[in-house]
Design a protein around this motif. Structure first.
Motif, PDB file in Angstrom:
ATOM      1  N   LEU A  25       8.985  46.132  61.437  1.00 48.87           N
ATOM      2  CA  LEU A  25       7.731  46.644  60.856  1.00 48.87           C
ATOM      3  C   LEU A  25       6.602  46.571  61.883  1.00 48.87           C
ATOM      4  O   LEU A  25       5.755  47.471  61.962  1.00 48.87           O
ATOM      5  N   ILE A  26       6.616  45.525  62.704  1.00 55.49           N
ATOM      6  CA  ILE A  26       5.598  45.429  63.762  1.00 55.49           C
ATOM      7  C   ILE A  26       5.793  46.558  64.774  1.00 55.49           C
ATOM      8  O   ILE A  26       4.830  47.189  65.224  1.00 55.49           O
ATOM      9  N   GLU A  27       7.060  46.873  65.075  1.00 54.37           N
ATOM     10  CA  GLU A  27       7.343  47.984  66.007  1.00 54.37           C
ATOM     11  C   GLU A  27       6.911  49.307  65.388  1.00 54.37           C
ATOM     12  O   GLU A  27       6.339  50.179  66.061  1.00 54.37           O
ATOM     13  N   LEU A  28       7.113  49.447  64.067  1.00 55.97           N
ATOM     14  CA  LEU A  28       6.655  50.665  63.377  1.00 55.97           C
ATOM     15  C   LEU A  28       5.143  50.805  63.533  1.00 55.97           C
ATOM     16  O   LEU A  28       4.633  51.884  63.871  1.00 55.97           O
ATOM     17  N   ILE A  29       4.418  49.691  63.306  1.00 47.04           N
ATOM     18  CA  ILE A  29       2.950  49.724  63.436  1.00 47.04           C
ATOM     19  C   ILE A  29       2.565  50.103  64.863  1.00 47.04           C
ATOM     20  O   ILE A  29       1.672  50.928  65.099  1.00 47.04           O
ATOM     21  N   LYS A  30       3.274  49.539  65.823  1.00 49.20           N
ATOM     22  CA  LYS A  30       3.012  49.866  67.239  1.00 49.20           C
ATOM     23  C   LYS A  30       3.222  51.357  67.509  1.00 49.20           C
ATOM     24  O   LYS A  30       2.430  52.023  68.177  1.00 49.20           O
ATOM     25  N   GLN A  31       4.299  51.899  66.929  1.00 45.44           N
ATOM     26  CA  GLN A  31       4.598  53.329  67.124  1.00 45.44           C
ATOM     27  C   GLN A  31       3.570  54.210  66.419  1.00 45.44           C
ATOM     28  O   GLN A  31       3.232  55.299  66.907  1.00 45.44           O
ATOM     29  N   ILE A  32       3.030  53.742  65.298  1.00 40.90           N
ATOM     30  CA  ILE A  32       1.979  54.513  64.600  1.00 40.90           C
ATOM     31  C   ILE A  32       0.755  54.613  65.515  1.00 40.90           C
ATOM     32  O   ILE A  32       0.147  55.677  65.679  1.00 40.90           O
ATOM     33  N   GLY A  33       0.424  53.480  66.175  1.00 37.09           N
ATOM     34  CA  GLY A  33      -0.634  53.501  67.181  1.00 37.09           C
ATOM     35  C   GLY A  33      -2.043  53.609  66.623  1.00 37.09           C
ATOM     36  O   GLY A  33      -2.260  53.718  65.417  1.00 37.09           O
ATOM     37  N   GLY A  34      -2.989  53.524  67.559  1.00 38.62           N
ATOM     38  CA  GLY A  34      -4.409  53.561  67.169  1.00 38.62           C
ATOM     39  C   GLY A  34      -5.024  52.166  67.252  1.00 38.62           C
ATOM     40  O   GLY A  34      -4.317  51.155  67.357  1.00 38.62           O
ATOM     41  N   ASP A  35      -6.346  52.111  67.177  1.00 37.93           N
ATOM     42  CA  ASP A  35      -7.052  50.829  67.360  1.00 37.93           C
ATOM     43  C   ASP A  35      -6.630  49.776  66.354  1.00 37.93           C
ATOM     44  O   ASP A  35      -6.414  48.609  66.695  1.00 37.93           O
ATOM     45  N   ILE A  36      -6.521  50.168  65.083  1.00 39.31           N
ATOM     46  CA  ILE A  36      -6.190  49.185  64.046  1.00 39.31           C
ATOM     47  C   ILE A  36      -4.740  48.718  64.211  1.00 39.31           C
ATOM     48  O   ILE A  36      -4.447  47.517  64.158  1.00 39.31           O
ATOM     49  N   ALA A  37      -3.850  49.659  64.489  1.00 36.77           N
ATOM     50  CA  ALA A  37      -2.444  49.296  64.729  1.00 36.77           C
ATOM     51  C   ALA A  37      -2.349  48.345  65.921  1.00 36.77           C
ATOM     52  O   ALA A  37      -1.676  47.308  65.858  1.00 36.77           O
ATOM     53  N   ASN A  38      -3.053  48.669  66.992  1.00 38.44           N
ATOM     54  CA  ASN A  38      -2.991  47.819  68.188  1.00 38.44           C
ATOM     55  C   ASN A  38      -3.551  46.425  67.915  1.00 38.44           C
ATOM     56  O   ASN A  38      -3.019  45.427  68.395  1.00 38.44           O
ATOM     57  N   PHE A  39      -4.617  46.380  67.102  1.00 38.82           N
ATOM     58  CA  PHE A  39      -5.198  45.074  66.733  1.00 38.82           C
ATOM     59  C   PHE A  39      -4.163  44.240  65.969  1.00 38.82           C
ATOM     60  O   PHE A  39      -3.950  43.059  66.269  1.00 38.82           O
ATOM     61  N   ILE A  40      -3.498  44.866  65.004  1.00 37.24           N
ATOM     62  CA  ILE A  40      -2.500  44.139  64.191  1.00 37.24           C
ATOM     63  C   ILE A  40      -1.354  43.647  65.075  1.00 37.24           C
ATOM     64  O   ILE A  40      -0.940  42.487  65.004  1.00 37.24           O
ATOM     65  N   VAL A  41      -0.889  44.516  65.960  1.00 35.06           N
ATOM     66  CA  VAL A  41       0.216  44.118  66.860  1.00 35.06           C
ATOM     67  C   VAL A  41      -0.238  42.973  67.761  1.00 35.06           C
ATOM     68  O   VAL A  41       0.467  41.990  67.959  1.00 35.06           O
ATOM     69  N   ASP A  42      -1.465  43.090  68.262  1.00 34.34           N
ATOM     70  CA  ASP A  42      -1.992  42.054  69.168  1.00 34.34           C
ATOM     71  C   ASP A  42      -2.112  40.691  68.483  1.00 34.34           C
ATOM     72  O   ASP A  42      -1.649  39.676  68.995  1.00 34.34           O
ATOM     73  N   ILE A  43      -2.736  40.684  67.294  1.00 36.37           N
ATOM     74  CA  ILE A  43      -3.025  39.367  66.688  1.00 36.37           C
ATOM     75  C   ILE A  43      -1.776  38.733  66.070  1.00 36.37           C
ATOM     76  O   ILE A  43      -1.724  37.517  65.899  1.00 36.37           O
ATOM     77  N   THR A  44      -0.746  39.532  65.766  1.00 33.33           N
ATOM     78  CA  THR A  44       0.437  38.938  65.128  1.00 33.33           C
ATOM     79  C   THR A  44       1.427  38.372  66.147  1.00 33.33           C
ATOM     80  O   THR A  44       2.327  37.615  65.780  1.00 33.33           O
ATOM     81  N   ARG A  45       1.240  38.714  67.421  1.00 32.62           N
ATOM     82  CA  ARG A  45       2.209  38.274  68.443  1.00 32.62           C
ATOM     83  C   ARG A  45       2.307  36.728  68.455  1.00 32.62           C
ATOM     84  O   ARG A  45       3.380  36.153  68.381  1.00 32.62           O
ATOM     85  N   PHE A  46       1.155  36.081  68.522  1.00 30.46           N
ATOM     86  CA  PHE A  46       1.093  34.605  68.572  1.00 30.46           C
ATOM     87  C   PHE A  46       1.720  34.017  67.311  1.00 30.46           C
ATOM     88  O   PHE A  46       2.484  33.057  67.338  1.00 30.46           O
ATOM     89  N   TYR A  47       1.430  34.677  66.185  1.00 33.18           N
ATOM     90  CA  TYR A  47       1.870  34.242  64.851  1.00 33.18           C
ATOM     91  C   TYR A  47       3.398  34.352  64.731  1.00 33.18           C
ATOM     92  O   TYR A  47       4.057  33.505  64.150  1.00 33.18           O
ATOM     93  N   VAL A  48       3.971  35.412  65.303  1.00 40.72           N
ATOM     94  CA  VAL A  48       5.430  35.596  65.300  1.00 40.72           C
ATOM     95  C   VAL A  48       6.104  34.482  66.126  1.00 40.72           C
ATOM     96  O   VAL A  48       7.068  33.862  65.694  1.00 40.72           O
ATOM     97  N   ASP A  49       5.529  34.199  67.282  1.00 37.03           N
ATOM     98  CA  ASP A  49       6.086  33.125  68.125  1.00 37.03           C
ATOM     99  C   ASP A  49       6.068  31.803  67.373  1.00 37.03           C
ATOM    100  O   ASP A  49       7.040  31.044  67.375  1.00 37.03           O
ATOM    101  N   PHE A  50       4.937  31.525  66.681  1.00 32.82           N
ATOM    102  CA  PHE A  50       4.832  30.279  65.903  1.00 32.82           C
ATOM    103  C   PHE A  50       5.931  30.230  64.844  1.00 32.82           C
ATOM    104  O   PHE A  50       6.607  29.214  64.668  1.00 32.82           O
TER     105      PHE A  50
END
Ligand code: RIB
Ligand code: CA
Length: 324
Positions: free
Chosen positions: A200-225
């Motif tokens: 789903l994160i990859e889907l958001i990344k593929q959708i693209g745009g500022d909001i998509a990029n923000f979501i992908v960016d801020i969830t990266r740390f959270y996924v690692d945790f």
């Protein structure tokens, strides 16, 4: 008719996703955002809320800093989960908008105006202080939907305690014991079913745009945790479910009960749901135990990315992408 709401939160990565969903929900009129110390301190939470409003072009919505510390406990934040900045250490540009203080007064000013509900996504310290300051005014709130607590699900701060209620159990007790406002507890029993998977994160990344990029960016740390902490692949996004449930009650099922909370000792922060009616007390809340997680995820993604409904359907409806 739009429902007037105050979103009381501790942004926080999943709080930020909840704000993005709320801002894309025409049923809501977000009168204001109040922050409370939890994932990060309330002042940092306010800066983060403003970063979300800036990306969403909604800096018209006022943000008020609320309580900096719990009623009695020392503040314990969750920067191990959400990053030092509370947004996955992405250090997005701060909004150059005035931040207000007085979150509790803002809640009470609006409760006295009538016709306001509160979606609480962090510890309940602001709500507890509001009751203490003006109980009559507080009880004019239409309804509270709170992300917090755990019934049959194990805790995320101890075997039995969920973070929001563990940070300030005395605040929760004030609300459970003194509030007359209809209260729904969106706890780990249902939010643990809401996983933003890597697909789903990859889907958001593929959708693209500022909001998509923000979501992908801020969830990266959270996924690692999530992987390091509990071998969850992806991340549990708790708070958006509270927003979604406020909008569509059919997403979840549960029951009313007398709710209490442990305020000291090893089980501090444990939610006590009196299913056996041992206390013989009036039911003071609705606890949710079932959720249609797929319908939630469809709602979440389609509202944030309305132009990508077909692409969202491809991923949600195809079992090879492993979305339950
Ligand atoms: O336990 C999860 C809750 O604690 C979420 O609201 C998360 O943002 C943190 O506040
Ligand atoms: Ca939160």
């Amino acid at each position: 008719m739009k429902k007037k709401v105050i979103i009381d939160c501790d942004p926080g990565i999943d709080d930020s996703l909840a704000l993005i969903l709320a801002l894309n929900s025409p049923e809501l009129e977000i009168v204001g955002i109040t922050t409370v110390s939890g994932n990060v301190k309330a002042d940092q939470g306010a800066k983060n809320a403003l970063k979300v409003l800036k990306i969403m072009n909604r800096e018209d919505i006022p943000v008020y800093i609320g309580e900096e510390v719990p009623l009695e406990r020392e503040l314990i934040t969750a920067q191990d989960t959400h990053g030092e900045d509370g947004l996955g250490e992405t250090n997005y540009e701060e909004a150059d908008v005035k931040i207000n203080y007085g979150g509790v007064d803002f809640i009470l000013e609006n409760s006295r105006k009538g016709d306001i509900s509160v979606i609480a996504l962090g510890p309940l310290t602001n709500l507890a202080k509001a009751i203490e300051r003006d109980e009559e005014g507080f009880n004019m709130i239409n309804e509270i939907v709170s992300m917090g607590g755990a019934f049959r699900s194990h805790g995320n701060c101890s075997q039995v305690a969920e973070f929001n209620y563990w940070v300030d159990p005395h605040g929760v007790k004030e609300v459970f014991d003194r509030s007359k406002v209809p209260f729904s507890m969106v706890g780990l029993d249902v939010t643990r079913e809401i996983i933003l998977t890597p697909n789903l994160i990859e889907l958001i990344k593929q959708i693209g745009g500022d909001i998509a990029n923000f979501i992908v960016d801020i969830t990266r740390f959270y996924v690692d945790f999530h992987w390091n902490q509990e071998r969850t692949l992806g991340c549990v996004i708790n708070d958006p479910l509270a927003v979604a449930y406020f909008i569509d009650r059919t997403l979840c099922d549960g029951f009313t009960s007398y709710l209490d909370i442990v305020t000291d000792g090893k089980a501090i922060g444990q939610t006590l749901v009196d299913v056996g009616n041992f206390y013989r007390k009036e039911h003071n809340g609705r606890i949710l135990t079932k959720v249609d997680s797929k319908r939630f995820m469809k709602m979440f993604l389609e509202r944030i990315f309305p132009e990508s409904k077909n692409d969202i359907a491809i991923v949600l409806n195809n079992s090879k992408y492993g979305v339950n």
